[in-house]
Design an enzyme around this catalytic site. Structure first.
Site, mmCIF file in Angstrom:
data_model
loop_
_atom_site.group_PDB
_atom_site.id
_atom_site.type_symbol
_atom_site.label_atom_id
_atom_site.label_comp_id
_atom_site.label_asym_id
_atom_site.label_seq_id
_atom_site.Cartn_x
_atom_site.Cartn_y
_atom_site.Cartn_z
ATOM 1 N N SER A 178 0.843 -1.196 0.000
ATOM 2 C CA SER A 178 0.000 0.000 0.000
ATOM 3 C C SER A 178 0.879 1.247 0.000
ATOM 4 O O SER A 178 1.621 1.498 0.951
ATOM 5 C CB SER A 178 -0.907 0.006 1.226
ATOM 6 O OG SER A 178 -1.594 1.234 1.313
ATOM 7 N N HIS B 84 -0.842 -0.998 -4.541
ATOM 8 C CA HIS B 84 -2.164 -0.617 -4.044
ATOM 9 C C HIS B 84 -2.185 0.885 -3.784
ATOM 10 O O HIS B 84 -1.356 1.408 -3.037
ATOM 11 C CB HIS B 84 -2.479 -1.392 -2.763
ATOM 12 C CG HIS B 84 -3.859 -1.175 -2.242
ATOM 13 N ND1 HIS B 84 -4.950 -1.820 -2.761
ATOM 14 C CD2 HIS B 84 -4.321 -0.383 -1.240
ATOM 15 C CE1 HIS B 84 -6.031 -1.454 -2.101
ATOM 16 N NE2 HIS B 84 -5.678 -0.569 -1.166
ATOM 17 N N ASP C 94 -4.378 3.956 -2.384
ATOM 18 C CA ASP C 94 -5.523 4.339 -1.555
ATOM 19 C C ASP C 94 -5.970 5.753 -1.908
ATOM 20 O O ASP C 94 -5.229 6.719 -1.692
ATOM 21 C CB ASP C 94 -5.149 4.278 -0.071
ATOM 22 C CG ASP C 94 -5.017 2.851 0.426
ATOM 23 O OD1 ASP C 94 -6.009 2.107 0.327
ATOM 24 O OD2 ASP C 94 -3.928 2.483 0.895
ATOM 25 N N MET D 194 -8.667 8.615 -1.129
ATOM 26 C CA MET D 194 -9.631 9.031 -0.107
ATOM 27 C C MET D 194 -10.022 10.487 -0.334
ATOM 28 O O MET D 194 -9.171 11.312 -0.668
ATOM 29 C CB MET D 194 -9.023 8.871 1.288
ATOM 30 C CG MET D 194 -8.480 7.493 1.584
ATOM 31 S SD MET D 194 -7.778 7.412 3.252
ATOM 32 C CE MET D 194 -6.882 5.857 3.164
ATOM 33 N N HIS E 158 -7.960 1.747 -5.074
ATOM 34 C CA HIS E 158 -9.030 1.544 -4.104
ATOM 35 C C HIS E 158 -9.638 2.903 -3.763
ATOM 36 O O HIS E 158 -9.033 3.702 -3.056
ATOM 37 C CB HIS E 158 -8.441 0.864 -2.863
ATOM 38 C CG HIS E 158 -9.407 0.698 -1.742
ATOM 39 N ND1 HIS E 158 -8.984 0.459 -0.450
ATOM 40 C CD2 HIS E 158 -10.756 0.718 -1.681
ATOM 41 C CE1 HIS E 158 -10.031 0.349 0.344
ATOM 42 N NE2 HIS E 158 -11.116 0.512 -0.381
ATOM 43 N N MET F 13 -11.939 5.111 -1.837
ATOM 44 C CA MET F 13 -12.736 5.311 -0.631
ATOM 45 C C MET F 13 -13.329 6.709 -0.735
ATOM 46 O O MET F 13 -12.906 7.649 -0.054
ATOM 47 C CB MET F 13 -11.860 5.133 0.608
ATOM 48 C CG MET F 13 -11.456 3.691 0.843
ATOM 49 S SD MET F 13 -10.100 3.517 2.039
ATOM 50 C CE MET F 13 -8.694 3.691 0.936
ATOM 51 N N MET G 68 -12.019 -5.116 4.071
ATOM 52 C CA MET G 68 -11.308 -4.241 4.987
ATOM 53 C C MET G 68 -11.206 -4.922 6.346
ATOM 54 O O MET G 68 -12.225 -5.273 6.958
ATOM 55 C CB MET G 68 -12.016 -2.896 5.121
ATOM 56 C CG MET G 68 -12.084 -2.088 3.824
ATOM 57 S SD MET G 68 -10.458 -1.766 3.096
ATOM 58 C CE MET G 68 -9.662 -0.837 4.416
ATOM 59 N N ASP H 5 -7.171 -5.992 3.565
ATOM 60 C CA ASP H 5 -6.500 -4.704 3.654
ATOM 61 C C ASP H 5 -6.625 -4.175 5.082
ATOM 62 O O ASP H 5 -7.719 -3.848 5.529
ATOM 63 C CB ASP H 5 -7.151 -3.742 2.661
ATOM 64 C CG ASP H 5 -6.464 -2.384 2.608
ATOM 65 O OD1 ASP H 5 -5.538 -2.138 3.401
ATOM 66 O OD2 ASP H 5 -6.864 -1.561 1.764
#
Length: 204
Positions: free
Chosen positions: A14, A39, A41, A43, A73, A75, A144, A178
């Site tokens: 990540s 990965h 992330d 957000m 990913h 979010m 998650m 994750d």
């Protein structure tokens, strides 16, 4: 155990816990060390209480790492809004949260039409049954094992039955975990049926 018999294990560092000032170097180093995916992330400060990176950073990573598998990913409150941006940026896989979208199947089809692999993510409080209508339509599930938003949280062992339930409903589907993964908890996750390990603090 399931993994030993049926599926290849994949490691996805990540980048959230990488050095953002040297993100390209950190990403390249992860690949040199044998990482399968990177990965990313994403957000928005609304769906989760943190603000990170977006499509421009993915585009920069793609420019410098043309063959990397960029596992994005999202979010975010409205993942469909950003679909085209991530397609243009070069995302390999577009993961969105089932909790964030009213018309889940419609967005799954849009992601496929855009030429990306599609994954669904679920928060700890969301039951495995929320995925059942979609498991035959998608490429990947991300479970998650911490509350999404921040790295460095401990692994939630009570998520293991959820992983087992998803594996039972989708024997051939790639399942990722994750949050809180280390040399101990990775064994628990794999035994439950996960084959993709997203790891941040234990890698960087």
């Amino acid at each position: 155990r399931f993994l030993a018999l049926h599926m290849r294990a994949l490691i996805a560092p990540s980048l959230l816990t990488g050095d953002f000032a040297r993100l390209g170097d950190d990403a390249a180093r992860m690949l040199e060390l044998g990482a399968d995916w990177l990965h990313v992330d994403v957000m928005d400060g609304h769906f989760v209480d943190n603000l990170t990176i977006g499509a421009p950073v993915v585009a920069a990573l793609r420019k410098h790492l043309p063959h990397a598998f960029l596992d994005c990913h999202l979010m975010v409150t409205d993942p469909g809004k950003w679909l085209e941006d991530f397609r243009k940026a070069g995302a390999s896989q577009f993961i969105f949260h089932v909790e964030a979208v009213e018309h889940v199947e419609e967005l799954i089809q849009r992601v496929k039409a855009a030429g990306m692999l599609v994954g669904l993510a679920i928060k700890p409080k969301t039951p495995a049954s929320a995925l059942e209508p979609y498991v035959r339509l998608i490429d990947y599930v991300l479970v998650m094992t911490v509350e999404p938003g921040f790295g460095g949280q401990p692994f939630m062992e009570d998520m293991l039955p959820k992983i087992e339930a998803i594996r039972a409903m989708a024997p051939e589907l790639s399942i990722g975990v994750d949050g809180g993964l280390d040399t101990h908890t990775v064994k628990q996750a794999a035994a439950a049926g996960a084959n993709v390990i997203v790891a941040g603090s234990s890698v960087f």
